[in-house]
Design an enzyme around this catalytic site. Structure first.
Site, mmCIF file in Angstrom:
data_model
loop_
_atom_site.group_PDB
_atom_site.id
_atom_site.type_symbol
_atom_site.label_atom_id
_atom_site.label_comp_id
_atom_site.label_asym_id
_atom_site.label_seq_id
_atom_site.Cartn_x
_atom_site.Cartn_y
_atom_site.Cartn_z
ATOM 1 N N ASN A 7 45.527 30.526 44.064
ATOM 2 C CA ASN A 7 44.094 30.253 43.871
ATOM 3 C C ASN A 7 43.727 30.712 42.468
ATOM 4 O O ASN A 7 43.599 31.902 42.208
ATOM 5 C CB ASN A 7 43.300 31.029 44.948
ATOM 6 C CG ASN A 7 41.805 30.948 44.727
ATOM 7 O OD1 ASN A 7 41.318 30.117 43.956
ATOM 8 N ND2 ASN A 7 41.066 31.811 45.417
ATOM 9 N N LYS A 9 41.005 30.357 40.873
ATOM 10 C CA LYS A 9 39.592 30.734 40.729
ATOM 11 C C LYS A 9 39.032 30.107 39.439
ATOM 12 O O LYS A 9 39.472 29.027 39.053
ATOM 13 C CB LYS A 9 39.442 32.255 40.762
ATOM 14 C CG LYS A 9 40.148 32.858 41.986
ATOM 15 C CD LYS A 9 39.819 34.282 42.254
ATOM 16 C CE LYS A 9 40.585 34.744 43.487
ATOM 17 N NZ LYS A 9 40.271 36.095 43.902
ATOM 18 N N HIS A 92 36.292 30.832 51.080
ATOM 19 C CA HIS A 92 36.827 32.017 50.399
ATOM 20 C C HIS A 92 35.746 33.100 50.346
ATOM 21 O O HIS A 92 34.565 32.788 50.217
ATOM 22 C CB HIS A 92 37.286 31.637 48.987
ATOM 23 C CG HIS A 92 38.032 32.739 48.314
ATOM 24 N ND1 HIS A 92 37.388 33.789 47.697
ATOM 25 C CD2 HIS A 92 39.360 32.989 48.198
ATOM 26 C CE1 HIS A 92 38.303 34.628 47.224
ATOM 27 N NE2 HIS A 92 39.505 34.160 47.512
ATOM 28 N N GLU A 94 34.749 34.984 48.102
ATOM 29 C CA GLU A 94 33.864 34.937 46.922
ATOM 30 C C GLU A 94 32.777 33.888 47.111
ATOM 31 O O GLU A 94 31.654 34.050 46.639
ATOM 32 C CB GLU A 94 34.694 34.667 45.657
ATOM 33 C CG GLU A 94 35.477 35.908 45.246
ATOM 34 C CD GLU A 94 36.803 35.625 44.568
ATOM 35 O OE1 GLU A 94 37.033 34.475 44.122
ATOM 36 O OE2 GLU A 94 37.630 36.559 44.498
ATOM 37 N N GLU A 164 42.346 37.118 54.669
ATOM 38 C CA GLU A 164 42.158 37.807 53.402
ATOM 39 C C GLU A 164 41.164 38.951 53.592
ATOM 40 O O GLU A 164 39.944 38.732 53.510
ATOM 41 C CB GLU A 164 41.611 36.839 52.352
ATOM 42 C CG GLU A 164 42.557 35.711 52.021
ATOM 43 C CD GLU A 164 42.384 35.246 50.583
ATOM 44 O OE1 GLU A 164 43.368 35.236 49.855
ATOM 45 O OE2 GLU A 164 41.251 34.911 50.190
ATOM 46 N N GLY A 170 41.629 41.132 44.775
ATOM 47 C CA GLY A 170 41.404 41.468 43.377
ATOM 48 C C GLY A 170 41.281 42.963 43.129
ATOM 49 O O GLY A 170 40.895 43.385 42.043
ATOM 50 N N SER A 206 45.659 40.710 46.848
ATOM 51 C CA SER A 206 46.545 41.492 45.972
ATOM 52 C C SER A 206 48.030 41.309 46.283
ATOM 53 O O SER A 206 48.826 42.226 46.089
ATOM 54 C CB SER A 206 46.170 42.982 46.001
ATOM 55 O OG SER A 206 44.873 43.162 45.468
#
Ligand code: PGA
Length: 243
Positions: A7, A9, A92, A94, A164, A170, A206
């Protein structure tokens, strides 16, 4: 066979994107796993044409729930299929955190993707506070239940879920392989109970070239969704080759 998905991003410009696609193609070609790159919308067509005829699959980082209409700035499943995209990332964390994505809109996007035969990877995961207050299973139940509303048993194998944990994205903190495996086992059992069958479940958060082998060796983990480490062809290549 596992699924290893990168991904990207909102990273990189055109020239770097082209180079990264070209550099990861040999790893995809040599792998028996499915390798997917989720690239920004504006570079999708370039990535699709570079990956044409290879084993590398290209996906979008989001997809809208409607077929068309007055949704300024949005992209439909039909548009993605029209240009040759094969996958779409949905829900996701985010998107949920910064763009008001809800469990209900995740479900709408999933239904739209399936209708157009776009392969969805649906992201699910708890926050740190939720884990610390022992709410992980309850949150996962809720997210899975809403995301998979109206889904028929026969469609489950066409869906991929990515577990996730939000606290691992991250941050450099990975769930331990036991933690990830146990949680994914829980999610699969939940799906089996509801549908009689489970979708494959990836781990994301991560994952990198160092911890990938151990995570991917776990019994219930069907692959990885990789953010930061997917921006380097050598790191992503090592993850593809890990096992
Ligand atoms: P990360 O991101 O690997 O950088 O933690 C994973 C993701 O957001 O899918």
């Amino acid at each position: 066979m596992k699924i290893i998905a990168g991904n990207w991003k909102m990273n990189m410009l055109k020239a770097e994107s082209e180079k990264l696609i070209k550099d990861i193609i040999p790893f995809a070609q040599a792998s028996s796993d499915t390798v997917v790159a989720f690239v920004p919308f504006v570079y999708l067509e370039t990535a699709i044409s570079l990956a044409k005829g290879t084993k590398l699959k290209i996906g979008a980082q989001n997809v809208h729930w409607a077929e068309n209409g007055a949704f300024t700035g949005e992209i439909s499943a039909q548009m993605l299929v029209d240009i040759g995209a094969e996958y779409a990332l949905i829900g996701h964390s985010e998107r949920r955190q910064f763009f008001g994505e809800t469990d209900k809109s995740v479900n709408g996007r999933l239904l739209a993707a399936l209708k157009c035969k776009l392969k969805p990877i649906v992201c699910i995961g708890e926050t740190l506070i939720q884990r610390q207050s022992d709410q992980t299973e309850q949150i996962l139940n809720m997210q899975l239940k809403s995301a998979l509303e109206w889904i028929e048993k026969a469609e489950l194998p066409k869906i991929v879920i990515a577990y996730e944990p939000v606290w691992a994205i991250g941050t450099g903190i990975t769930a331990t392989s036991e933690q990830a495996d146990k949680t994914i086992e829980y999610m699969k059992n939940w799906m089996i109970k509801q549908f009689g069958v489970s979708a494959p479940v990836l781990y994301g958060g991560s994952m990198n070239e160092i911890n990938a082998a151990e995570l991917l060796a776990q019994k219930h983990i069907d692959g990885g969704l990789i953010g930061g480490a997917s921006l380097s062809s050598s790191k992503f290549g090592k993850i593809i080759n890990a096992k």
